[in-house]
Design an enzyme around this catalytic site. Structure first.
Site, mmCIF file in Angstrom:
data_model
loop_
_atom_site.group_PDB
_atom_site.id
_atom_site.type_symbol
_atom_site.label_atom_id
_atom_site.label_comp_id
_atom_site.label_asym_id
_atom_site.label_seq_id
_atom_site.Cartn_x
_atom_site.Cartn_y
_atom_site.Cartn_z
ATOM 1 N N PHE A 184 1.486 -3.702 3.880
ATOM 2 C CA PHE A 184 1.808 -5.044 4.360
ATOM 3 C C PHE A 184 3.291 -5.320 4.114
ATOM 4 O O PHE A 184 3.826 -4.998 3.048
ATOM 5 C CB PHE A 184 0.980 -6.093 3.625
ATOM 6 C CG PHE A 184 -0.439 -6.258 4.124
ATOM 7 C CD1 PHE A 184 -0.977 -5.420 5.078
ATOM 8 C CD2 PHE A 184 -1.236 -7.276 3.620
ATOM 9 C CE1 PHE A 184 -2.276 -5.576 5.519
ATOM 10 C CE2 PHE A 184 -2.547 -7.452 4.057
ATOM 11 C CZ PHE A 184 -3.066 -6.601 5.005
ATOM 12 N N HIS B 20 -9.783 1.821 0.498
ATOM 13 C CA HIS B 20 -8.338 1.615 0.427
ATOM 14 C C HIS B 20 -7.959 1.099 -0.956
ATOM 15 O O HIS B 20 -8.284 -0.032 -1.318
ATOM 16 C CB HIS B 20 -7.923 0.622 1.514
ATOM 17 C CG HIS B 20 -6.452 0.542 1.735
ATOM 18 N ND1 HIS B 20 -5.532 1.149 0.909
ATOM 19 C CD2 HIS B 20 -5.723 -0.086 2.704
ATOM 20 C CE1 HIS B 20 -4.318 0.908 1.358
ATOM 21 N NE2 HIS B 20 -4.411 0.166 2.434
ATOM 22 N N GLU C 286 -0.541 5.036 14.142
ATOM 23 C CA GLU C 286 -0.127 6.199 13.359
ATOM 24 C C GLU C 286 -0.300 7.486 14.165
ATOM 25 O O GLU C 286 0.557 8.376 14.124
ATOM 26 C CB GLU C 286 -0.925 6.280 12.064
ATOM 27 C CG GLU C 286 -0.496 7.406 11.149
ATOM 28 C CD GLU C 286 -1.213 7.391 9.805
ATOM 29 O OE1 GLU C 286 -0.825 8.165 8.914
ATOM 30 O OE2 GLU C 286 -2.180 6.605 9.642
ATOM 31 N N LYS D 63 -9.446 7.933 3.199
ATOM 32 C CA LYS D 63 -9.908 6.556 2.982
ATOM 33 C C LYS D 63 -11.309 6.343 3.546
ATOM 34 O O LYS D 63 -11.981 5.379 3.167
ATOM 35 C CB LYS D 63 -8.949 5.550 3.613
ATOM 36 C CG LYS D 63 -7.651 5.352 2.869
ATOM 37 C CD LYS D 63 -6.853 4.208 3.469
ATOM 38 C CE LYS D 63 -5.536 3.984 2.753
ATOM 39 N NZ LYS D 63 -4.529 5.034 3.066
ATOM 40 N N CYS E 36 0.801 -1.224 0.000
ATOM 41 C CA CYS E 36 0.000 0.000 0.000
ATOM 42 C C CYS E 36 0.835 1.275 0.000
ATOM 43 O O CYS E 36 0.296 2.374 -0.107
ATOM 44 C CB CYS E 36 -0.944 -0.021 1.199
ATOM 45 S SG CYS E 36 -1.926 -1.533 1.258
ATOM 46 N N HIS F 186 -2.568 7.505 6.792
ATOM 47 C CA HIS F 186 -2.856 6.214 6.163
ATOM 48 C C HIS F 186 -4.270 5.791 6.557
ATOM 49 O O HIS F 186 -5.033 5.348 5.706
ATOM 50 C CB HIS F 186 -1.817 5.184 6.584
ATOM 51 C CG HIS F 186 -1.936 3.885 5.884
ATOM 52 N ND1 HIS F 186 -1.868 3.770 4.514
ATOM 53 C CD2 HIS F 186 -2.123 2.625 6.351
ATOM 54 C CE1 HIS F 186 -1.995 2.498 4.160
ATOM 55 N NE2 HIS F 186 -2.163 1.785 5.255
#
Length: 416
Positions: A403, A342, A316, A337, A165, A305
């Protein structure tokens, strides 16, 4: 070496909220959700039966029918957004040295639609291998950057970054570095992804990563809400033209914003979960700020994110308070998002576009769907819940984490 300044001179977008930058940004400001029941296949037996699909996209607006059949969906979105961005910037005009214009793209998965179609067909057959001759050229993750270069004749640096991502943010940072080091005068950068199919939905369900709020899809992506239960899968593409400042000025290009720094790091912790103390996120933002040569107090907005996962959201925010201290409470923070879902490898591209537009217009996009803030949130943080806010934005950060523990952040500044 005297590093060159790098500016944004063109934008293009194909997203769950619209198939142009203007439509996308207008819906972002309105707080519209792109989530709805899946239409691409029968999802009735899946744990998650909704997604943020691209709507109303006609490939024949960009390709003839024969050409379209040779391209995967993720390449459709990548080329379409690039066509928009190149037109917006005029970087393919007569007199531009196309040997000095490159393409650096990002995709976390590449041609998943093609891979699924070909393997499903083989599995249903009699075992005789009858594969499409375009199977591999449609599927590979680097092919979109190749097609973009061929579309316009751009012969500069050309490759694709793959970091889950964080892919398209990594692509943007690489493009920024190539230009400021004088290795290109302009680069088409960004990313695209198209993973809304049986394999994508089933695979992420198996990871227990996605929301299963099937009764209320439009409210499923809810970063920082105590009832969040995972991300919503999205798709699309975003393209950004980065250009060396003097080159842009010499040709009279319009300038949206300036890119002043980028950072990269690894969590080195877990294949899917973030470091609980946000160590990788802290490191990537610290590196981005150092690279930009900017004081943390000059950042007015962070596009996080913010996927709507229980662990990721808080890690975060912990990193943000670690870095910014008391200034963290003077900034705006939001997760777009909550509206787009996403987009995996394309997330950084469309979120950078939203951040560029925020810096240019002094408008902070909202984090929608927050009804019950997580009690573990620091209540002093301004997470821009549910409605946009207007404020001066001198500089902003766009974060993406993937990931494998891949982290990338880019610093965007108002052009002066």
């Amino acid at each position: 070496m005297q590093l060159k300044r790098v500016v944004v001179t063109g934008l293009g977008a194909v997203t769950p909220l619209g198939n142009s930058v203007s439509e996308y940004w207008n819906n972002i400001m309105l707080g519209v959700s792109g989530a709805a029941p899946i239409t691409r296949f029968d999802a009735s037996k899946f744990k998650t039966r909704f997604a943020c699909e691209v709507k109303g996209f006609n490939p024949e607006d960009y390709f003839d029918r024969k050409e379209a059949r040779k391209l995967d969906t993720y390449t459709w979105y990548g080329i379409a957004s690039s066509v928009q961005a190149v037109k917006d910037s005029g970087i393919d005009a007569d007199g531009i040295d196309k040997n000095e214009v490159g393409v650096i793209w990002g995709s976390g998965i590449g041609g998943l639609d093609t891979f699924q179609t070909e393997t499903f067909a083989f599995a249903k057959g009699d075992g005789t291998p009858r594969f499409n001759p375009f199977f591999i050229p449609k599927m590979i993750a680097d092919i979109c950057s190749g097609h973009i270069s061929m579309r316009f004749g751009f012969r500069g640096p050309n490759f694709t970054t793959v970091s889950a991502c964080a892919s398209s943010t990594n692509a943007m940072i690489d493009a920024f570095n190539y230009i400021r080091m004088g290795k290109a005068v302009a680069i088409v950068t960004g990313g695209s992804e198209a993973a809304i199919n049986e394999s994508g939905i089933g695979g992420f369900n198996a990871c227990q990563a996605m929301s299963t709020r099937n009764d209320e899809p439009s409210k499923a992506s809810r970063p920082y809400d105590k009832d969040r239960d995972g991300f919503v899968l999205g798709e699309g593409g975003g393209a950004i033209i980065l250009e060396e400042l003097e080159h842009a000025l010499a040709r009279g290009a319009k300038i949206y914003a300036e890119i002043i720094g980028g950072g990269m790091s690894a969590d080195a912790h877990h294949i899917t979960a973030p470091h609980p103390d946000g160590l990788g996120a802290t490191l990537v933002m610290s590196r981005a700020l150092k690279d930009a040569g900017i004081d943390p107090s000059e950042i007015d907005y962070i596009n996080t994110h913010g996927t709507s996962t229980p662990l990721g959201d808080l890690a975060e925010l912990k990193a943000i308070t670690n870095i910014f201290g008391e200034h963290a409470y003077l900034m705006n923070i939001s997760s777009t998002k909550s509206m787009t879902g996403h987009l995996l490898g394309a997330a950084g591209a469309i979120e950078a576009i939203a951040t560029i537009m925020a810096v240019q217009t002094d408008i902070v996009p909202p984090t929608i769907n927050n009804e019950n803030p997580d009690p573990d949130l620091d209540p002093r943080l301004n997470l821009t819940f549910n409605t946009l806010q207007k404020r001066p934005i001198r500089a902003a950060i766009s974060n993406t984490f993937g990931f494998g523990g891949h982290n990338a952040a880019v610093v965007i500044k108002k052009y002066q």
